[in-house]
Every structure is written in C-alpha cells, then in structure tokens.
Scaffold this motif. Sequence first.
Motif, PDB file in Angstrom:
ATOM      1  N   ILE A 167      55.029  -3.623 -86.815  1.00 19.22           N
ATOM      2  CA  ILE A 167      55.630  -4.673 -86.358  1.00 19.22           C
ATOM      3  C   ILE A 167      54.952  -5.946 -86.465  1.00 19.22           C
ATOM      4  O   ILE A 167      55.408  -7.073 -86.929  1.00 19.22           O
ATOM      5  N   GLU A 168      53.817  -5.973 -85.949  1.00 18.11           N
ATOM      6  CA  GLU A 168      52.880  -6.993 -86.068  1.00 18.11           C
ATOM      7  C   GLU A 168      52.703  -7.520 -87.356  1.00 18.11           C
ATOM      8  O   GLU A 168      52.937  -8.756 -87.699  1.00 18.11           O
ATOM      9  N   ARG A 169      52.284  -6.725 -88.363  1.00 17.50           N
ATOM     10  CA  ARG A 169      52.207  -7.142 -89.661  1.00 17.50           C
ATOM     11  C   ARG A 169      53.455  -7.841 -90.285  1.00 17.50           C
ATOM     12  O   ARG A 169      53.475  -8.720 -90.869  1.00 17.50           O
ATOM     13  N   PHE A 170      54.503  -7.156 -89.974  1.00 17.05           N
ATOM     14  CA  PHE A 170      55.861  -7.694 -90.686  1.00 17.05           C
ATOM     15  C   PHE A 170      56.154  -9.385 -89.921  1.00 17.05           C
ATOM     16  O   PHE A 170      56.512 -10.195 -90.480  1.00 17.05           O
ATOM     17  N   LEU A 171      56.060  -9.380 -88.658  1.00 14.12           N
ATOM     18  CA  LEU A 171      56.444 -10.689 -87.816  1.00 14.12           C
ATOM     19  C   LEU A 171      55.340 -11.854 -88.419  1.00 14.12           C
ATOM     20  O   LEU A 171      55.583 -12.889 -88.692  1.00 14.12           O
ATOM     21  N   ASP A 172      54.322 -11.386 -88.748  1.00 12.73           N
ATOM     22  CA  ASP A 172      52.990 -12.236 -89.147  1.00 12.73           C
ATOM     23  C   ASP A 172      53.117 -12.570 -90.675  1.00 12.73           C
ATOM     24  O   ASP A 172      52.344 -13.197 -91.196  1.00 12.73           O
ATOM     25  N   GLY A 173      53.827 -11.717 -91.335  1.00  8.75           N
ATOM     26  CA  GLY A 173      54.002 -11.963 -92.854  1.00  8.75           C
ATOM     27  C   GLY A 173      54.644 -13.202 -93.374  1.00  8.75           C
ATOM     28  O   GLY A 173      55.325 -13.932 -92.650  1.00  8.75           O
ATOM     29  N   ALA A 174      54.409 -13.501 -94.526  1.00 13.30           N
ATOM     30  CA  ALA A 174      54.886 -14.660 -95.385  1.00 13.30           C
ATOM     31  C   ALA A 174      56.385 -14.451 -95.399  1.00 13.30           C
ATOM     32  O   ALA A 174      56.672 -13.286 -95.625  1.00 13.30           O
ATOM     33  N   PRO A 175      57.152 -15.273 -95.305  1.00 11.77           N
ATOM     34  CA  PRO A 175      58.423 -15.311 -95.564  1.00 11.77           C
ATOM     35  C   PRO A 175      59.006 -14.746 -96.765  1.00 11.77           C
ATOM     36  O   PRO A 175      58.558 -14.855 -97.905  1.00 11.77           O
ATOM     37  N   ALA A 176      59.825 -13.959 -96.709  1.00 13.10           N
ATOM     38  CA  ALA A 176      60.356 -12.997 -97.948  1.00 13.10           C
ATOM     39  C   ALA A 176      61.391 -13.716 -98.870  1.00 13.10           C
ATOM     40  O   ALA A 176      61.788 -14.688 -98.312  1.00 13.10           O
ATOM     41  N   HIS A 205      66.746  -9.442 -97.511  1.00  9.87           N
ATOM     42  CA  HIS A 205      65.247  -9.476 -97.515  1.00  9.87           C
ATOM     43  C   HIS A 205      64.578  -8.431 -96.461  1.00  9.87           C
ATOM     44  O   HIS A 205      64.794  -8.802 -95.451  1.00  9.87           O
ATOM     45  N   ALA A 206      64.545  -7.366 -97.006  1.00 11.75           N
ATOM     46  CA  ALA A 206      64.493  -5.861 -95.888  1.00 11.75           C
ATOM     47  C   ALA A 206      63.139  -5.198 -96.445  1.00 11.75           C
ATOM     48  O   ALA A 206      62.783  -5.033 -97.726  1.00 11.75           O
ATOM     49  N   GLN A 207      62.542  -4.540 -95.409  1.00  9.85           N
ATOM     50  CA  GLN A 207      61.642  -3.542 -95.563  1.00  9.85           C
ATOM     51  C   GLN A 207      62.169  -2.492 -94.805  1.00  9.85           C
ATOM     52  O   GLN A 207      63.112  -2.539 -93.797  1.00  9.85           O
ATOM     53  N   ILE A 208      61.846  -1.026 -94.893  1.00  4.08           N
ATOM     54  CA  ILE A 208      62.079  -0.041 -94.269  1.00  4.08           C
ATOM     55  C   ILE A 208      60.872   1.019 -93.478  1.00  4.08           C
ATOM     56  O   ILE A 208      60.006   1.097 -94.693  1.00  4.08           O
ATOM     57  N   ALA A 209      61.116   1.654 -92.737  1.00  2.00           N
ATOM     58  CA  ALA A 209      60.045   2.533 -92.196  1.00  2.00           C
ATOM     59  C   ALA A 209      60.672   3.677 -91.617  1.00  2.00           C
ATOM     60  O   ALA A 209      61.552   3.469 -90.751  1.00  2.00           O
ATOM     61  N   ILE A 210      60.486   4.798 -92.249  1.00  2.00           N
ATOM     62  CA  ILE A 210      61.171   6.085 -91.582  1.00  2.00           C
ATOM     63  C   ILE A 210      59.968   6.653 -90.942  1.00  2.00           C
ATOM     64  O   ILE A 210      59.022   7.238 -91.459  1.00  2.00           O
ATOM     65  N   VAL A 211      59.913   7.009 -89.381  1.00  2.00           N
ATOM     66  CA  VAL A 211      58.767   7.224 -88.653  1.00  2.00           C
ATOM     67  C   VAL A 211      58.898   8.860 -88.820  1.00  2.00           C
ATOM     68  O   VAL A 211      59.766   9.302 -88.227  1.00  2.00           O
ATOM     69  N   PRO A 212      57.973   9.456 -89.124  1.00  2.00           N
ATOM     70  CA  PRO A 212      57.931  10.934 -89.208  1.00  2.00           C
ATOM     71  C   PRO A 212      57.664  11.652 -87.805  1.00  2.00           C
ATOM     72  O   PRO A 212      57.045  10.988 -86.818  1.00  2.00           O
ATOM     73  N   GLY A 213      58.478  12.841 -87.733  1.00  2.00           N
ATOM     74  CA  GLY A 213      58.589  13.568 -86.384  1.00  2.00           C
ATOM     75  C   GLY A 213      58.863  12.670 -85.089  1.00  2.00           C
ATOM     76  O   GLY A 213      58.676  13.023 -83.991  1.00  2.00           O
ATOM     77  N   ALA A 214      59.962  11.702 -85.440  1.00  2.00           N
ATOM     78  CA  ALA A 214      60.348  10.955 -84.346  1.00  2.00           C
ATOM     79  C   ALA A 214      61.826  11.171 -83.905  1.00  2.00           C
ATOM     80  O   ALA A 214      62.514  11.015 -84.594  1.00  2.00           O
ATOM     81  N   GLU A 215      62.171  11.446 -82.588  1.00  2.00           N
ATOM     82  CA  GLU A 215      63.280  11.628 -82.189  1.00  2.00           C
ATOM     83  C   GLU A 215      63.701  10.314 -81.512  1.00  2.00           C
ATOM     84  O   GLU A 215      63.097   9.368 -81.192  1.00  2.00           O
ATOM     85  N   HIS A 216      64.914  10.191 -81.379  1.00  2.00           N
ATOM     86  CA  HIS A 216      65.620   8.897 -80.789  1.00  2.00           C
ATOM     87  C   HIS A 216      64.773   8.243 -79.566  1.00  2.00           C
ATOM     88  O   HIS A 216      64.456   7.144 -79.503  1.00  2.00           O
ATOM     89  N   MET A 217      64.963   9.240 -78.569  1.00  2.00           N
ATOM     90  CA  MET A 217      64.481   8.479 -77.243  1.00  2.00           C
ATOM     91  C   MET A 217      62.791   8.501 -77.175  1.00  2.00           C
ATOM     92  O   MET A 217      62.377   7.483 -76.460  1.00  2.00           O
TER      93      MET A 217
END
Length: 260
Positions: free
Chosen positions: A251-260, A226-238
């Motif tokens: 993150i807020e929307r994901f944590l508050d979402g209905a169970p997958a 049960h997964a979602q994915i987000a690739i953040v543009p222009g973002a280096e590791h640190m």
Amino acid sequence: MNSPTVVQTGYAPVNGLRLYYEIHGTARPGRVPLVLLHGGGDTIGTSFGQLLPVLARERQVIAFEQQGFGHTADIADRPFTFEQSADDTIALLDYLHIVKADLLGFSNGGTIILQVAIRHPGRVRRLVPISTIFSRAGCEPGFWTGFDHVTLAMMPKELRDAYVAVAPHPENLQSFFDKCVRRMKEFKDIPEEKIRGIAAPTLVVCGDKDVVRPEHAVALFRLLRHAQIAIVPGAEHMALTSRVDLLGPMIERFLDGAPA
C-alpha cells in the motif's frame, strides 16, 4: 491486536450525525491524508487494529466509524446505505478542511469508497478497495441467501464485543445488526459504466480464500481505467487486513507511486 497511537479524536457534525473520528500520524509534505473506512459490523479496531499503526508511520491517517457503528450513534429512521456513507465521508473531509484524500476501504468500506469516487470524483486521489464487491456476482449465491436466515447469535463474538464496548447505546445491538443485514439484503449492483468512469488510480486487493471471489477482484481491476491488483495468498476475509507483512509495504508503494 495492536493498539494504535491516537493523535486526535473527535466527533464531527455530519448530516445529522456526531461522527466519531481518529487522526493518527503526522501530515507530511506532498502527501494527502489517507482515510480508512471499516467493514460491515466492524469498528476501527476490528478492521484496522494491526494495519493502521503501520500506515500511520509515514503519513497522516484518518479513520472514522460510520452511522451506527462503534462510537457513532445511529439515526433510528435512517437506513444504512453505501451512498449515504459515501456522502458522510465527504462531509467529514469538509469538516476537517481536507480538499483531497486517498481512501482505503475494507469489505463494505471498499464498496463505499467506490461510491465516493463515483459521487465525488474531485475529492479522491487514490483508492485501495480491499475485499470489495461492486455486484452480487462478487460472492457465491449462498452468501446472499444466508442473509434470509442470519441471527444475532451468528454475528462474530469479536464484533459483538467491540460494539458493546464502545457504542453510545449498546442496548441497540439487535437494531444495529438488523440494519447491517438489511443493507446487504438490499444490495444493488453498481453499474459497470460507473466503475469505468472512476479515474483515480486504484489498487484492488483480495484474498485467495476470501468471501469475495478472486475473479470478482479481477473483474473490478479490468473495469477500472488505472488499476493494479494484488491477490493475497492464504488470506481469509476477516484476517486479510492483519497481513501487514504484505499489505503495509504494498500500500505504501502504491500511494507513493507516480500518477498512473
């Protein structure tokens, strides 16, 4: 870097450690606490100095510093391992009387939260692994061979300064660095069947200029039930966890979402 408002700080007696923790924000009805696990070489502030205050606006956030990191003194003869850190995480939840939590981990912290979900599945509600590897294929070969030649002088100054500023024994910086390197040199793949067994809804996050290959984030996303994915543009590791403009609402929307 923003300075998070700390509601409570303390040291928990955990598996032979005095584990330093902070509690931010206020517990809200219907929301379990969110536990943050920092990256390798990091402190709470260097991993989450900008993201933590944003997440703590609407929920209780617990952040802690792992064995030998930040304010938490090391155990000299105990190596740093992802599995031990996962067990230390659960021991902290036990100490705080928390039955179940959401877990967010950055970099090595992300690998640790996968281990928590594998070793203690009943304690996890939702997962947010950010810039996380579960196998050596997650980074280019040069990343791994680099640990054969890395020196303390190559440790980012921000991380060195953060360690010295708060460590109970700042003179142990070299030992700390050596144990961090050893953990990465001895990294073992998490078997895919164990990843497939994780039932907690998960938001996989990676930067498109990250040390972790975006393809690896996609592989993790596809293995999870049960997964979602987000690739953040222009973002280096640190810099990834400083992208609060994107990560905070996501993150807020994901944590508050209905169970997958």
